[in-house]
Design a protein around this motif. Sequence first.
Motif, PDB file in Angstrom:
ATOM      1  N   GLU A  44       0.916  -1.194  -0.015  1.00 20.85           N
ATOM      2  CA  GLU A  44      -0.087   0.021  -0.010  1.00 20.85           C
ATOM      3  C   GLU A  44       0.934   1.376   0.015  1.00 20.85           C
ATOM      4  O   GLU A  44       1.901   1.427   0.939  1.00 20.85           O
ATOM      5  N   ARG A 100      -1.887   5.975  -1.301  1.00 18.05           N
ATOM      6  CA  ARG A 100      -2.902   4.936  -0.632  1.00 18.05           C
ATOM      7  C   ARG A 100      -3.225   3.748  -1.751  1.00 18.05           C
ATOM      8  O   ARG A 100      -4.328   3.169  -1.331  1.00 18.05           O
ATOM      9  N   ARG A 120      -3.259   0.632  -3.439  1.00 15.11           N
ATOM     10  CA  ARG A 120      -2.843  -0.927  -3.145  1.00 15.11           C
ATOM     11  C   ARG A 120      -2.352  -1.299  -4.385  1.00 15.11           C
ATOM     12  O   ARG A 120      -2.935  -1.258  -5.670  1.00 15.11           O
TER      13      ARG A 120
END
Length: 162
Positions: free
Chosen positions: A13, A86, A88
């Motif tokens: 992430e 942020r 993934r």
Amino acid sequence: MARAHFAYFHPFEIRFSEVDMHGHVFNGRYLDFFDTAVTGFLVARGCDEILSVDGAGNGVDMADAAAPVYFVRRAGVEFLAPVRFRQRVEVAVGIARMGRSSLSFALEVHGEGEDAPRACGEIVWVAVDRATGRSAALPASLRDKLAPALLPQDAAPASGGA
């Protein structure tokens, strides 16, 4: 390379410290992701001896004096689409080639659940004899562990590079 050809994916992430002033992952961080993913791949394949760790991941000097050490010969990244804070992602790892003394890792960065890569690359390691500093043959035990992860040679890369 088709995502389906890869058997190992390492998740990440994206942290704020990994993005640049343009809001996407700083280009040098991709090599960090690749290095971490290659280590995870080798652990998953049971190649603890190449990492000088035991089966539990404890750092130990397991190196047989006759066993080679491994050095990065080449590393490269081709950037195809941005990755942002942020998000993934998963780094796919496979073996592109195994030479007499070298290993070429093929790597692709995919957004979670995405088929098209956002970046692709290659890291080439060379086995080196500890005593002479010259190239050394890859051990048969390592070849046996990595052979199932060899990617199809006729599969085209995600784009023109890597």
